[in-house]
Design a protein around this motif. Structure first.
Motif, PDB file in Angstrom:
ATOM      1  N   ASP A   2      17.835  23.041  45.435  1.00 35.47           N
ATOM      2  CA  ASP A   2      18.462  21.867  46.025  1.00 35.47           C
ATOM      3  C   ASP A   2      17.363  20.928  46.521  1.00 35.47           C
ATOM      4  O   ASP A   2      16.784  21.131  47.602  1.00 35.47           O
ATOM      5  CB  ASP A   2      19.380  22.300  47.172  1.00 35.47           C
ATOM      6  CG  ASP A   2      20.223  21.146  47.701  1.00 35.47           C
ATOM      7  OD1 ASP A   2      19.866  19.986  47.416  1.00 35.47           O
ATOM      8  OD2 ASP A   2      21.225  21.410  48.399  1.00 35.47           O
ATOM      9  N   LYS A   5      17.601  19.338  50.147  1.00 36.68           N
ATOM     10  CA  LYS A   5      17.136  20.144  51.284  1.00 36.68           C
ATOM     11  C   LYS A   5      15.620  20.102  51.406  1.00 36.68           C
ATOM     12  O   LYS A   5      15.061  19.998  52.506  1.00 36.68           O
ATOM     13  CB  LYS A   5      17.611  21.595  51.139  1.00 36.68           C
ATOM     14  CG  LYS A   5      19.086  21.788  51.408  1.00 36.68           C
ATOM     15  CD  LYS A   5      19.466  23.246  51.514  1.00 36.68           C
ATOM     16  CE  LYS A   5      19.345  23.982  50.206  1.00 36.68           C
ATOM     17  NZ  LYS A   5      19.920  25.352  50.288  1.00 36.68           N
ATOM     18  N   LEU A  34      21.544  21.406  59.756  1.00 35.18           N
ATOM     19  CA  LEU A  34      22.225  22.333  58.853  1.00 35.18           C
ATOM     20  C   LEU A  34      21.431  22.551  57.565  1.00 35.18           C
ATOM     21  O   LEU A  34      21.346  23.675  57.061  1.00 35.18           O
ATOM     22  CB  LEU A  34      23.633  21.804  58.526  1.00 35.18           C
ATOM     23  CG  LEU A  34      24.690  21.925  59.635  1.00 35.18           C
ATOM     24  CD1 LEU A  34      25.966  21.191  59.251  1.00 35.18           C
ATOM     25  CD2 LEU A  34      24.980  23.401  59.914  1.00 35.18           C
ATOM     26  N   GLN A  35      20.845  21.469  57.016  1.00 40.69           N
ATOM     27  CA  GLN A  35      20.061  21.585  55.788  1.00 40.69           C
ATOM     28  C   GLN A  35      18.818  22.445  56.013  1.00 40.69           C
ATOM     29  O   GLN A  35      18.461  23.276  55.167  1.00 40.69           O
ATOM     30  CB  GLN A  35      19.664  20.188  55.282  1.00 40.69           C
ATOM     31  CG  GLN A  35      20.816  19.410  54.677  1.00 40.69           C
ATOM     32  CD  GLN A  35      20.356  18.097  54.062  1.00 40.69           C
ATOM     33  OE1 GLN A  35      19.185  17.759  54.106  1.00 40.69           O
ATOM     34  NE2 GLN A  35      21.289  17.363  53.469  1.00 40.69           N
ATOM     35  N   GLN A  37      18.411  24.761  58.344  1.00 37.55           N
ATOM     36  CA  GLN A  37      18.843  26.153  58.541  1.00 37.55           C
ATOM     37  C   GLN A  37      19.179  26.813  57.209  1.00 37.55           C
ATOM     38  O   GLN A  37      18.840  27.983  56.972  1.00 37.55           O
ATOM     39  CB  GLN A  37      20.061  26.193  59.474  1.00 37.55           C
ATOM     40  CG  GLN A  37      19.726  25.872  60.921  1.00 37.55           C
ATOM     41  CD  GLN A  37      20.979  25.754  61.785  1.00 37.55           C
ATOM     42  OE1 GLN A  37      22.110  25.694  61.285  1.00 37.55           O
ATOM     43  NE2 GLN A  37      20.775  25.713  63.116  1.00 37.55           N
ATOM     44  N   SER A  38      19.834  26.065  56.324  1.00 35.69           N
ATOM     45  CA  SER A  38      20.176  26.592  55.004  1.00 35.69           C
ATOM     46  C   SER A  38      18.913  26.911  54.203  1.00 35.69           C
ATOM     47  O   SER A  38      18.832  27.939  53.510  1.00 35.69           O
ATOM     48  CB  SER A  38      21.041  25.577  54.244  1.00 35.69           C
ATOM     49  OG  SER A  38      21.263  26.002  52.912  1.00 35.69           O
ATOM     50  N   SER A  41      17.241  30.022  55.563  1.00 38.92           N
ATOM     51  CA  SER A  41      18.008  31.198  55.144  1.00 38.92           C
ATOM     52  C   SER A  41      17.721  31.532  53.680  1.00 38.92           C
ATOM     53  O   SER A  41      17.557  32.698  53.310  1.00 38.92           O
ATOM     54  CB  SER A  41      19.505  30.947  55.354  1.00 38.92           C
ATOM     55  OG  SER A  41      20.270  32.038  54.870  1.00 38.92           O
ATOM     56  N   GLU A  42      17.616  30.495  52.869  1.00 35.51           N
ATOM     57  CA  GLU A  42      17.353  30.677  51.430  1.00 35.51           C
ATOM     58  C   GLU A  42      15.969  31.267  51.194  1.00 35.51           C
ATOM     59  O   GLU A  42      15.789  32.158  50.338  1.00 35.51           O
ATOM     60  CB  GLU A  42      17.488  29.326  50.730  1.00 35.51           C
ATOM     61  CG  GLU A  42      17.287  29.346  49.234  1.00 35.51           C
ATOM     62  CD  GLU A  42      17.392  27.950  48.626  1.00 35.51           C
ATOM     63  OE1 GLU A  42      16.491  27.578  47.847  1.00 35.51           O
ATOM     64  OE2 GLU A  42      18.363  27.225  48.948  1.00 35.51           O
TER      65      GLU A  42
END
Length: 290
Positions: A2, A5, A34-35, A37-38, A41-42
């Motif tokens: 992505d 992000k 949010l981006q 954090q995503s 996590s990824e």
């Protein structure tokens, strides 16, 4: 992957300030959070640390930032190179005999560069045979030649036809009859095996002239200058000797109409390349006007 992000991460990493990053990206701060954090996590790592009101990159964040900068730099470079394909750019090499270079291509090059400033032009002055060899080996992108092109890998685009004229100086012409000239003075011509020499031989055979004494030269300009020094006679393209015939420094002994076909030769598999196609179009347009 992505890219949004990663772009958000790059901007935040550059500014280390969510408010400024939100202004640059046009996102709200919660969306940016949010981006990030995503992405963490990824990747399975922490990218940022906060100490008081200040934000810092973690060692993992610095590592990711280095690779992301390289990635986006390469993507920018790719986009720039893709845009270049839409218009002529880079190097274009043209090969042609000396006369075509000085009398025709100098004007054409000026017109082409004015319209295509991103192209760097390189001009090779050589005989027609050598010009075709350069095109065949990709040393030249295209060539202007005198005489036929029989190569199956090249496209030959006709530009015009020209007379061949048997000439000598006015002084020799007035001092001797044609038979004496042909018998006593050397014939100044192109080197054996050259493209234009085949046409010369055909004309001489038609005229009934047997060559006993020849002087071979590497270019038509050299042949003309040798003739102008009262050395002998030569068979040259009419465009090359037109001015001297008009001034009377050269005299016409015999003319063979429409013998020389001037052509532009290009490898068939390169006809649609932007640089070559654009230059060929200008050559065809201007050549017919000259």
């Amino acid at each position: 992957m992505d890219f949004k992000k990663y772009k958000t991460f790059q901007v935040v990493a550059d500014t280390l300030n969510l408010t400024r990053a939100a202004d640059q990206l046009g996102y709200s701060q919660p969306t940016i959070t949010l981006q990030l954090q995503s992405l963490e996590s990824e990747l399975g790592v922490t990218l940022f640390n906060r100490v008081g009101k200040k934000t810092f990159l973690t060692p993992a964040g610095k590592l990711v930032k280095g690779y992301i900068d390289q990635t986006f730099s390469l993507l920018d470079e790719m986009e720039q190179e893709l845009r270049k394909l839409d218009s002529p750019h880079g190097l274009l090499t043209v090969a042609a005999p000396e006369f075509y270079c000085t009398q025709y291509l100098s004007l054409i090059i000026h017109s082409y560069i004015t319209q295509n400033p991103q192209v760097k032009l390189q001009l090779f002055s050589c005989d027609s045979n050598e010009a075709m060899k350069k095109v065949a080996s990709n040393e030249a992108d295209l060539a202007i030649i005198a005489g036929p092109c029989d190569s199956p890998i090249m496209d030959s685009l006709p530009l015009g036809k020209e007379d061949l004229v048997l000439v000598t100086t006015q002084e020799l012409y007035l001092a001797h009859d044609t038979a004496t000239l042909l018998a006593q003075y050397p014939f100044i011509t192109y080197k054996s095996g050259s493209n234009i020499q085949r046409l010369v031989n055909e004309c001489l055979e038609e005229y009934g002239f047997v060559l006993d004494h020849c002087i071979e030269c590497v270019s038509d300009e050299t042949i003309k200058r040798t003739v102008l020094h009262h050395t002998g006679i030569a068979l040259l393209g009419s465009a090359l000797v037109e001015e001297e015939l008009r001034k009377g420094t050269l005299a016409e002994i015999h003319r063979f109409p429409g013998i020389i076909e001037t052509s532009m030769v290009i490898l068939k598999n390169r006809l649609e390349e932007k640089n070559i196609h654009s230059f060929a179009e200008i050559v065809k347009r201007i050549w017919t006007e000259m």
